[in-house]
Design a protein around this motif. Structure first.
Motif, short mmCIF file in Angstrom:
data_model
loop_
_atom_site.label_atom_id
_atom_site.label_comp_id
_atom_site.label_asym_id
_atom_site.label_seq_id
_atom_site.Cartn_x
_atom_site.Cartn_y
_atom_site.Cartn_z
N ASP A 137 0.84 -1.21 0.00
CA ASP A 137 0.00 0.00 0.00
C ASP A 137 0.87 1.25 0.00
O ASP A 137 1.92 1.30 0.64
CB ASP A 137 -0.88 0.04 1.26
CG ASP A 137 -2.13 -0.80 1.11
OD1 ASP A 137 -2.10 -1.75 0.33
OD2 ASP A 137 -3.12 -0.51 1.79
N ASP A 138 0.42 2.29 -0.69
CA ASP A 138 1.15 3.55 -0.64
C ASP A 138 0.69 4.42 0.53
O ASP A 138 1.31 5.45 0.82
CB ASP A 138 1.03 4.32 -1.96
CG ASP A 138 -0.42 4.58 -2.34
OD1 ASP A 138 -1.32 4.12 -1.62
OD2 ASP A 138 -0.64 5.25 -3.36
N ASP A 139 -0.37 3.99 1.22
CA ASP A 139 -0.90 4.72 2.38
C ASP A 139 -0.66 3.87 3.63
O ASP A 139 -1.27 2.80 3.79
CB ASP A 139 -2.39 5.00 2.19
CG ASP A 139 -2.98 5.87 3.29
OD1 ASP A 139 -2.61 5.67 4.47
OD2 ASP A 139 -3.82 6.73 2.98
N LYS A 140 0.21 4.33 4.50
CA LYS A 140 0.58 3.54 5.68
C LYS A 140 -0.60 3.30 6.60
O LYS A 140 -0.75 2.22 7.19
CB LYS A 140 1.71 4.24 6.45
CG LYS A 140 2.26 3.41 7.60
CD LYS A 140 3.46 4.09 8.24
CE LYS A 140 4.04 3.22 9.35
NZ LYS A 140 5.24 3.85 9.96
N TRP A 158 5.64 -3.61 6.02
CA TRP A 158 5.20 -2.59 5.07
C TRP A 158 6.32 -2.20 4.14
O TRP A 158 7.38 -1.72 4.56
CB TRP A 158 4.69 -1.36 5.82
CG TRP A 158 4.04 -0.34 4.93
CD1 TRP A 158 3.02 -0.56 4.05
CD2 TRP A 158 4.36 1.04 4.84
NE1 TRP A 158 2.67 0.61 3.42
CE2 TRP A 158 3.47 1.62 3.88
CE3 TRP A 158 5.28 1.87 5.48
CZ2 TRP A 158 3.50 2.96 3.54
CZ3 TRP A 158 5.31 3.22 5.14
CH2 TRP A 158 4.43 3.75 4.19
N GLY A 160 5.34 -0.37 1.16
CA GLY A 160 4.87 0.91 0.66
C GLY A 160 5.16 1.12 -0.82
O GLY A 160 5.74 0.28 -1.51
N ASN A 161 4.74 2.27 -1.33
CA ASN A 161 5.09 2.71 -2.69
C ASN A 161 4.64 1.77 -3.80
O ASN A 161 5.25 1.71 -4.87
CB ASN A 161 6.61 2.92 -2.80
CG ASN A 161 7.10 3.98 -1.84
OD1 ASN A 161 6.50 5.04 -1.71
ND2 ASN A 161 8.18 3.68 -1.14
N LEU A 162 3.54 1.03 -3.53
CA LEU A 162 3.01 0.11 -4.52
C LEU A 162 4.10 -0.81 -5.07
O LEU A 162 4.71 -1.53 -4.30
CB LEU A 162 2.33 0.91 -5.64
CG LEU A 162 1.09 1.72 -5.19
CD1 LEU A 162 0.54 2.53 -6.35
CD2 LEU A 162 0.02 0.82 -4.61
N THR A 164 6.90 0.12 -6.69
CA THR A 164 8.18 0.81 -6.92
C THR A 164 9.11 0.73 -5.72
O THR A 164 10.22 1.27 -5.79
CB THR A 164 7.94 2.29 -7.29
OG1 THR A 164 7.30 2.95 -6.18
CG2 THR A 164 7.06 2.40 -8.52
N SER A 165 8.69 0.10 -4.66
CA SER A 165 9.57 -0.01 -3.49
C SER A 165 10.76 -0.90 -3.82
O SER A 165 10.73 -1.69 -4.78
CB SER A 165 8.81 -0.60 -2.31
OG SER A 165 8.49 -1.96 -2.54
#
Length: 213
Positions: A137-140, A158, A160-162, A164-165
Motif C-alpha cells: 500500500d502507498d498509504d501507511k 510494510w 509501501g510505494n506500490l 516501486t519499493s
C-alpha cells in the motif's frame, strides 16, 4: 522441450510479419510466469529466427532480468518494519523456509486468501517455516488498519510505494497477490509459489524447500 515446441508451432502457423511478434509475446508471458526457467531453447530458437533486432533485445533483456531470481540463487535481502515498529530482516530467518505473501489492502483476491490462513498454518511445521506478509500500500494508515483487521497475529511488513519499493522491484512484484518461497539456506525456491487456498501444494513445496541441498 515443450516451450521450444510451442514456440516452433507459433512460428510455423504465423505469417512472416506477425511471427516475430507472436513469438516475442509468447516468450514474454512465460518469462514473467516462470522466472526464465525452461525457456532457454525457445529463446535460442527465437533469436535465430527473428530478424527484428530491437524485438530480440527487448526479449533478451526481460529474460536476463527475470533469470536473476531463478531457483537456487540468493534471495534478495530486505529490512522492513512491522505494524509495531520493529525491524524485520530476511536474514533473521536463516535456517527456516520463508513463505512470502505480497499483498495490498485494496486487493480483493489477497484478502480472500486470508481466510485460508488458519488451515494452512495448522499444516505447516512451525519449527521449520515462517510466514511473512509484505504489504505494498502507498498509504501507511490503510495498511495498518487492514493489517489489524486481517493479520493481527502475523508478521506483516510494510514496503509501501506500490510496486516501486526496493523490495517489490527486487522480487519483481508487478501485481498482487504474489507468493514466493525461499529455502532454508536463503535461496529462491519458487517465485510463483502456490496460494494459501492450496495448502497441500504449499506444504509439499515447503518440505522440498527445507530438504533442498
Amino acid at each position: 522441450k515443450r516451450r521450444l515446441m510451442e514456440c516452433q508451432s507459433i512460428d510455423s502457423l504465423s505469417g512472416d510479419e506477425s511471427s516475430d511478434y507472436l513469438m516475442a509475446y509468447f516468450l514474454n508471458e512465460h518469462i514473467k510466469s516462470s522466472s526464465g526457467n525452461e525457456l532457454t531453447e525457445a529463446l535460442q530458437y527465437f533469436m535465430q529466427k527473428s530478424k527484428d533486432e530491437a524485438l530480440k533485445a527487448q526479449v533478451q533483456a526481460l529474460y536476463d532480468e527475470f533469470s536473476q531470481l531463478k531457483p537456487g540463487v540468493a534471495a534478495p535481502a530486505f529490512s522492513l518494519t512491522d505494524a509495531k515498529g520493529r525491524t524485520v530482516k530476511l536474514s533473521d530467518f536463516k535456517g527456516k523456509v520463508v513463505y512470502i505473501d505480497f499483498w495490498a489492502s485494496w486487493c480483493t483476491p489477497c484478502l480472500a486468501e486470508f481466510k485460508h490462513l488458519p488451515a494452512l498454518k495448522s499444516m505447516l511445521p512451525t519449527d521449520s517455516v515462517v510466514l511473512l506478509y509484505i504489504n505494498v500500500d502507498d498509504d501507511k494508515n490503510r495498511w495498518l488498519a487492514a493489517s489489524a483487521k486481517h493479520l493481527s497475529t502475523e508478521t506483516d511488513l510494510w514496503a509501501g510505494n506500490l510496486f516501486t519499493s526496493e523490495v517489490a522491484q527486487a522480487y519483481q512484484v508487478h501485481g498482487v497477490p504474489k507468493y514466493v518461497l525461499i529455502d532454508k539456506e536463503g535461496r529462491i525456491f519458487n517465485m510463483q509459489a502456490p496460494r494459501p487456498s492450496s495448502p497441500d501444494s504449499v506444504l509439499e513445496q515447503v518440505r522440498e524447500a527445507y530438504q533442498a541441498p
